[in-house]
Design a protein around this motif. Structure first.
Motif, PDB file in Angstrom:
ATOM      1  N   TYR A   1       0.852  -0.649  -0.069  1.00 36.92           N
ATOM      2  CA  TYR A   1      -0.135  -0.090   0.167  1.00 36.92           C
ATOM      3  C   TYR A   1       1.023   1.744  -0.029  1.00 36.92           C
ATOM      4  O   TYR A   1       0.153   2.531  -0.138  1.00 36.92           O
ATOM      5  CB  TYR A   1      -0.580   0.126   1.082  1.00 36.92           C
ATOM      6  N   PHE A   2       2.147   0.795   0.280  1.00 36.97           N
ATOM      7  CA  PHE A   2       2.674   2.519   0.589  1.00 36.97           C
ATOM      8  C   PHE A   2       4.028   2.374  -0.693  1.00 36.97           C
ATOM      9  O   PHE A   2       5.076   2.871  -0.463  1.00 36.97           O
ATOM     10  CB  PHE A   2       3.456   2.617   1.867  1.00 36.97           C
ATOM     11  N   GLY A   3       4.060   2.068  -1.103  1.00 40.30           N
ATOM     12  CA  GLY A   3       4.788   1.989  -2.606  1.00 40.30           C
ATOM     13  C   GLY A   3       6.411   1.466  -2.514  1.00 40.30           C
ATOM     14  O   GLY A   3       7.550   1.948  -2.665  1.00 40.30           O
ATOM     15  N   GLY A   4       6.086   0.636  -1.071  1.00 36.63           N
ATOM     16  CA  GLY A   4       7.460  -0.026  -1.034  1.00 36.63           C
ATOM     17  C   GLY A   4       8.978   0.022  -1.214  1.00 36.63           C
ATOM     18  O   GLY A   4       9.247   1.824  -0.452  1.00 36.63           O
ATOM     19  N   TYR A   5       9.617   0.659  -2.002  1.00 39.13           N
ATOM     20  CA  TYR A   5      10.822   1.486  -1.635  1.00 39.13           C
ATOM     21  C   TYR A   5      11.314   2.639  -2.537  1.00 39.13           C
ATOM     22  O   TYR A   5      11.684   3.320  -2.198  1.00 39.13           O
ATOM     23  CB  TYR A   5      12.257   0.221  -2.794  1.00 39.13           C
ATOM     24  N   ASN A   6      10.124   2.655  -3.567  1.00 43.45           N
ATOM     25  CA  ASN A   6      10.005   3.997  -3.894  1.00 43.45           C
ATOM     26  C   ASN A   6       9.377   5.440  -2.978  1.00 43.45           C
ATOM     27  O   ASN A   6       8.908   5.487  -1.887  1.00 43.45           O
ATOM     28  CB  ASN A   6       8.780   4.055  -5.016  1.00 43.45           C
ATOM     29  N   PHE A   7       9.729   6.246  -3.543  1.00 49.09           N
ATOM     30  CA  PHE A   7       9.180   7.206  -2.860  1.00 49.09           C
ATOM     31  C   PHE A   7       8.637   8.516  -3.685  1.00 49.09           C
ATOM     32  O   PHE A   7       9.682   8.379  -4.553  1.00 49.09           O
ATOM     33  CB  PHE A   7      10.429   8.061  -2.061  1.00 49.09           C
ATOM     34  N   PRO A   8       8.352   9.276  -3.350  1.00 47.42           N
ATOM     35  CA  PRO A   8       7.779  10.315  -4.252  1.00 47.42           C
ATOM     36  C   PRO A   8       8.949  10.911  -4.676  1.00 47.42           C
ATOM     37  O   PRO A   8       9.932  11.499  -4.113  1.00 47.42           O
ATOM     38  CB  PRO A   8       7.140  11.634  -3.420  1.00 47.42           C
ATOM     39  N   PHE A   9       9.038  11.582  -5.877  1.00 46.13           N
ATOM     40  CA  PHE A   9       9.435  12.137  -6.948  1.00 46.13           C
ATOM     41  C   PHE A   9      11.388  11.694  -7.237  1.00 46.13           C
ATOM     42  O   PHE A   9      12.237  12.621  -6.980  1.00 46.13           O
ATOM     43  CB  PHE A   9       9.596  13.431  -6.269  1.00 46.13           C
ATOM     44  N   GLN A  10      11.318  10.737  -6.675  1.00 42.88           N
ATOM     45  CA  GLN A  10      12.785   9.767  -6.983  1.00 42.88           C
ATOM     46  C   GLN A  10      13.633  10.238  -7.989  1.00 42.88           C
ATOM     47  O   GLN A  10      14.896  10.471  -8.243  1.00 42.88           O
ATOM     48  CB  GLN A  10      12.566   8.522  -6.360  1.00 42.88           C
ATOM     49  N   HIS A  11      12.606   9.904  -9.467  1.00 46.15           N
ATOM     50  CA  HIS A  11      13.777  10.080 -10.630  1.00 46.15           C
ATOM     51  C   HIS A  11      13.807  11.768 -10.313  1.00 46.15           C
ATOM     52  O   HIS A  11      14.894  11.557 -11.182  1.00 46.15           O
ATOM     53  CB  HIS A  11      12.711   9.557 -11.082  1.00 46.15           C
ATOM     54  N   GLU A  12      13.155  12.364 -10.223  1.00 45.98           N
ATOM     55  CA  GLU A  12      13.320  13.757 -10.524  1.00 45.98           C
ATOM     56  C   GLU A  12      14.939  14.203  -9.233  1.00 45.98           C
ATOM     57  O   GLU A  12      15.414  14.605 -10.519  1.00 45.98           O
ATOM     58  CB  GLU A  12      12.243  14.472  -9.824  1.00 45.98           C
ATOM     59  N   LEU A  13      14.720  13.578  -8.076  1.00 43.17           N
ATOM     60  CA  LEU A  13      16.026  13.952  -7.689  1.00 43.17           C
ATOM     61  C   LEU A  13      16.884  12.649  -7.650  1.00 43.17           C
ATOM     62  O   LEU A  13      17.813  13.786  -8.146  1.00 43.17           O
ATOM     63  CB  LEU A  13      15.475  13.179  -5.964  1.00 43.17           C
ATOM     64  N   ALA A  14      16.726  12.427  -8.335  1.00 38.58           N
ATOM     65  CA  ALA A  14      18.385  11.516  -9.295  1.00 38.58           C
ATOM     66  C   ALA A  14      18.925  12.067  -9.938  1.00 38.58           C
ATOM     67  O   ALA A  14      19.377  12.061 -10.117  1.00 38.58           O
ATOM     68  CB  ALA A  14      17.456  10.013  -8.986  1.00 38.58           C
ATOM     69  N   GLU A  15      17.645  12.518 -11.409  1.00 41.01           N
ATOM     70  CA  GLU A  15      18.211  13.895 -12.136  1.00 41.01           C
ATOM     71  C   GLU A  15      19.249  14.867 -11.548  1.00 41.01           C
ATOM     72  O   GLU A  15      19.932  15.684 -12.472  1.00 41.01           O
ATOM     73  CB  GLU A  15      16.783  13.738 -12.772  1.00 41.01           C
ATOM     74  N   LEU A  16      18.377  15.057 -10.420  1.00 35.92           N
ATOM     75  CA  LEU A  16      18.583  16.377 -10.378  1.00 35.92           C
ATOM     76  C   LEU A  16      19.571  16.296  -9.936  1.00 35.92           C
ATOM     77  O   LEU A  16      20.981  17.567  -9.868  1.00 35.92           O
ATOM     78  CB  LEU A  16      17.757  17.393  -9.271  1.00 35.92           C
ATOM     79  N   LEU A  17      20.469  15.293  -9.325  1.00 40.85           N
ATOM     80  CA  LEU A  17      21.323  15.459  -8.163  1.00 40.85           C
ATOM     81  C   LEU A  17      22.654  14.565  -8.822  1.00 40.85           C
ATOM     82  O   LEU A  17      23.073  14.661  -8.718  1.00 40.85           O
ATOM     83  CB  LEU A  17      21.269  14.877  -7.149  1.00 40.85           C
ATOM     84  N   GLY A  18      22.285  13.828 -10.342  1.00 41.28           N
ATOM     85  CA  GLY A  18      22.710  13.032 -11.109  1.00 41.28           C
ATOM     86  C   GLY A  18      23.505  12.194 -10.609  1.00 41.28           C
ATOM     87  O   GLY A  18      24.494  11.370 -10.183  1.00 41.28           O
ATOM     88  N   LEU A  19      22.529  11.298  -8.995  1.00 41.11           N
ATOM     89  CA  LEU A  19      23.137   9.919  -9.191  1.00 41.11           C
ATOM     90  C   LEU A  19      22.664   8.668  -9.901  1.00 41.11           C
ATOM     91  O   LEU A  19      22.140   8.726 -11.205  1.00 41.11           O
ATOM     92  CB  LEU A  19      21.555   9.836  -8.021  1.00 41.11           C
ATOM     93  N   SER A  20      23.329   7.583  -9.502  1.00 39.37           N
ATOM     94  CA  SER A  20      23.102   6.590 -10.718  1.00 39.37           C
ATOM     95  C   SER A  20      22.486   6.010 -10.003  1.00 39.37           C
ATOM     96  O   SER A  20      21.846   6.356  -9.201  1.00 39.37           O
ATOM     97  CB  SER A  20      25.011   5.676 -10.694  1.00 39.37           C
ATOM     98  N   SER A  21      22.173   5.014 -10.274  1.00 38.01           N
ATOM     99  CA  SER A  21      21.253   4.034 -10.626  1.00 38.01           C
ATOM    100  C   SER A  21      21.099   3.188  -9.268  1.00 38.01           C
ATOM    101  O   SER A  21      20.161   2.462  -8.562  1.00 38.01           O
ATOM    102  CB  SER A  21      20.491   3.163 -11.759  1.00 38.01           C
TER     103      SER A  21
END
Lengths: 345, 200
Positions: A259-279
C-alpha cells in the motif's frame, strides 16, 4: 560472481537483518512503551541501553529449560521451531530495494521474485498457526490449550478478511508478484490512494495475525497466564517471542509493499536526475526509504499496542466476521464496479 | 451524594461515530503520542536522588560536642522512648584521662540500634536530653546479613573529620521547643508513667 552465490549472500543478509531488526524491536517496544507512559525505559546496558537486547538474550539462554513431564516432548520442541521458521520464511518475497548493477550483473534486492508472492506469503503465514497450535497442545496445560485454540481460530478468521482485502488489491494491480506491485506504484499512485478501505482492513487483520494488541488474546496474561507459551521457558519461549517480532517486521514490510509504494519514494526519479545519481545510488536510497517506512510501521504496531486495550473474545469474533468480512466483500464489489465503470475489465 | 461527584449512568445506544471505533482509537493514539514529549516521571536513582523533606528521618547519628567528646551519657531515655525496642546500651564510668572522649562522667560503652527493628519515628531524638542522638537524611543501606543491621558505635558516632549535618532537623520551632526540653520531656514521660500506673 555466480548468481547462486549472490542469492546465498542475499539470503544470509536478509536473515541477519531480520534477526537484528527483531532483536532491536524488542528494545524499541520497551522504549516506546516507556515514553508513552512517561517513563525512561531500559537505559543501563550500554549507551542509551542499546545493549539491552543482548542482556535479554543472554538471560533467555541462561534460564533453566523446563519440559513438562506429561507433555509430548517432540511436539513441544517442534512448536517454537515452526513458529520461528515460518516467520523467517515470509521475508523471502519482499523486495527491499531497486536493482543494483555491478558490471553487467543485475542484482535484485529480493530473495525470490515469485510471480505468486502474495499466495506464498499467505501460505507461509497460515502455517504459522501450526507453531502456536502444536506448542499449546503439546504443553498439556489448559491455559496453553485455550490460548492455542484462541490463536488458531483468531488467525483463521482474520485470514479470510485479510485475503479478501488483498483480492481487491490484486484486482487493481493485476498481479500476485510483490515486485510487480511495487514497480506499478512507482509509475502510478501508491495503492493506499486506490484502496484505502482495503488498507484499513488489511492492517487490522495484520494486527490480529501477528497476535498483537488489541488482538493479543492468545497470550493475554490476565486470563491465561501466558497463553500458548505458558509452559515454555528459556530460549524456546524466546523463539515464540522472537517470532512475534519477526512477524511484526515482515508484516510491516508487506504493508509497505502493498500500500505504500515499497521502496519507492515520491519524486525519486526527479531527485536522481537533479543530483545526477547513478541507478545504484538511487537503489541504496530506496532501500533506506524502505526500511524507514518499515520502521514507521513497526512503531505504529507498538503505538497501537500501548494505546488500545484488549478486545474481548466475542468482540474479536464479531469484528472479524460481522464487520471486516462484509466490508472486505463490499470493497471487492465497489472495486469491481469502479473498474468496470472505467472500462478496465 | 456525599461528595456530589456521583454521575448518573445512562445506558444508550452508541452513535454510528462511536460504533466505528476508529475516531476514538485515533484520539487515544493522539494522547499516547503527546505523552512521548512529556516530562518523564522517572528519577534515575543512583545518579539522581529525590530531594528529601527537611524533616526526613533516616539513619541515626550520635553527635559529639565542639571539642570532639561524645554527648551521650547513657541515660537510657532513648531506649525507653523507643516503641520498637531497637536501642540497647551498656553504660560505663569515664576513667581519668578520657575527658576528651566523653563529655560527662558516664558514657555508653556499647550503644546499638537494630535498624531492622527501628521504625524511624524519631522518638529517641525527642527523648534525648543531651542533644546526642539525631535522625539524619541518610538512608540505611541494604545488606544480605541480618546482624549487619545492628549498628554499633562505630557506625553511629560521628567523627570530627566527618561531621553529620543535623541543622535541617533543628528548625527554629525545634530549637524553641528544646529550650525547656528537659522539663517538658520529663513531664511528658512522668505523665506517661503516672497514667500507666493509675490505669491499673
Amino acid at each position: 560472481m555466480e548468481p547462486l552465490l549472490i542469492k546465498v549472500i542475499i539470503v544470509i543478509a536478509l536473515f541477519v537483518v531480520t534477526l537484528l531488526v527483531a532483536l532491536y524491536a524488542t528494545f524499541a517496544e520497551r522504549k516506546v512503551s516507556a515514553v508513552m507512559q512517561d517513563r525512561v525505559g531500559p537505559n543501563r546496558a550500554g549507551p542509551f541501553g542499546l545493549l539491552q537486547p543482548l542482556a535479554d538474550g543472554v538471560k533467555m539462554i541462561m534460564k533453566e529449560e523446563l519440559i513438562p513431564a506429561l507433555s509430548n516432548k517432540w511436539l513441544f520442541i517442534i512448536g517454537p521451531c515452526i513458529a520461528l521458521l515460518t516467520s523467517l520464511m515470509t521475508g523471502a518475497v519482499v523486495p527491499w530495494g531497486g536493482p543494483i548493477k555491478i558490471g553487467d550483473q543485475v542484482i535484485t534486492l529480493q530473495v525470490a521474485d515469485l510471480n505468486i508472492g502474495i499466495l506464498y506469503i499467505f501460505g507461509v503465514v497460515s502455517m504459522g498457526v501450526y507453531g502456536i497450535m502444536i506448542g499449546g497442545w503439546a504443553s498439556n496445560n489448559k491455559f496453553s490449550l485455550i490460548g492455542a485454540i484462541r490463536a488458531s481460530s483468531q488467525m483463521i478468521s482474520y485470514e479470510i478478511a485479510m485475503g479478501l482485502a488483498i483480492i481487491a488489491l490484486v484486482m487493481t494491480t493485476g498481479t500476485l508478484s510483490l515486485n510487480e506491485i511495487v514497480l506499478q506504484q512507482d509509475e502510478g499512485w501508491a495503492n493506499i490512494v486506490i484502496q484505502p478501505l482495503g488498507f484499513l482492513i488489511f492492517i487490522i487483520c495484520a494486527f490480529a495475525e501477528t497476535n498483537r494488541a488489541p488482538f493479543d488474546l492468545p497470550e493475554c496474561e490476565t486470563e491465561l497466564v501466558g497463553g500458548y507459551h505458558t509452559e515454555y521457558s528459556s530460549m524456546k519461549l524466546g523463539f515464540y517471542l522472537f517470532a512475534e517480532y519477526i512477524n511484526m517486521f515482515i508484516s510491516s514490510a508487506v504493508i509497505v509493499c502493498f500500500y505504500f509504494g515499497g521502496y519507492n519514494f515520491p519524486f525519486q526519479h526527479e531527485l536522481a536526475e537533479l543530483l545526477g545519481l547513478s541507478s545504484n545510488a538511487l537503489s541504496i536510497i530506496q532501500t533506506v526509504f524502505m526500511f524507514g517506512k518499515v520502521f514507521f510501521f513497526i512503531f505504529f504496531f507498538m503505538w497501537v499496542r500501548w494505546t488500545i486495550p484488549r478486545f474481548r473474545y466475542d468482540q474479536l469474533m464479531t469484528l472479524g466476521w460481522k464487520v471486516l468480512l462484509p466490508l472486505a466483500l463490499a470493497n471487492i464489489f465497489v472495486t469491481g464496479l469502479v473498474m468496470w465503470g472505467m472500462g478496465k475489465i | 451524594m456525599l461528595t456530589n461527584k456521583s454521575k448518573q449512568v445512562v445506558k444508550r445506544e452508541m452513535t454510528l461515530m462511536e460504533k466505528a471505533y476508529l475516531p476514538a482509537i485515533f484520539s487515544g493514539m493522539f494522547i499516547t503520542f503527546k505523552h512521548i514529549f512529556m516530562k518523564k516521571a522517572t528519577v534515575r536513582y543512583p545518579e539522581q536522588t529525590r530531594p528529601f523533606a527537611p524533616v526526613y528521618r533516616g539513619q541515626h547519628v550520635l553527635k559529639i560536642d565542639e571539642a570532639g567528646a561524645e554527648r551521650c551519657t547513657a541515660c537510657g531515655l532513648c531506649a525507653v522512648a523507643c516503641p520498637a525496642e531497637a536501642i540497647t546500651m551498656v553504660a560505663a564510668e569515664r576513667q581519668k584521662g578520657e575527658e576528651h572522649l566523653y563529655r560527662e562522667e558516664k558514657y555508653a560503652s556499647i550503644y546499638e540500634i537494630n535498624m531492622l527493628r527501628c521504625i524511624f519515628c524519631g522518638l529517641c531524638e525527642e527523648a534525648c536530653p543531651k542533644e546526642a542522638i539525631f535522625l539524619t537524611d541518610r538512608i540505611v543501606p541494604s545488606s544480605f546479613e541480618r546482624d549487619e543491621f545492628v549498628y554499633g558505635k562505630d557506625k553511629l558516632v560521628e567523627t570530627i573529620a566527618n561531621p553529620v549535618d543535623v541543622t535541617k532537623r533543628q528548625t527554629p520551632e525545634v530549637l524553641e521547643f528544646k529550650k525547656d526540653k528537659k522539663q517538658k520531656h520529663n513531664l511528658t514521660f512522668l505523665d506517661k508513667v503516672t497514667k500507666t500506673f493509675s490505669r491499673h
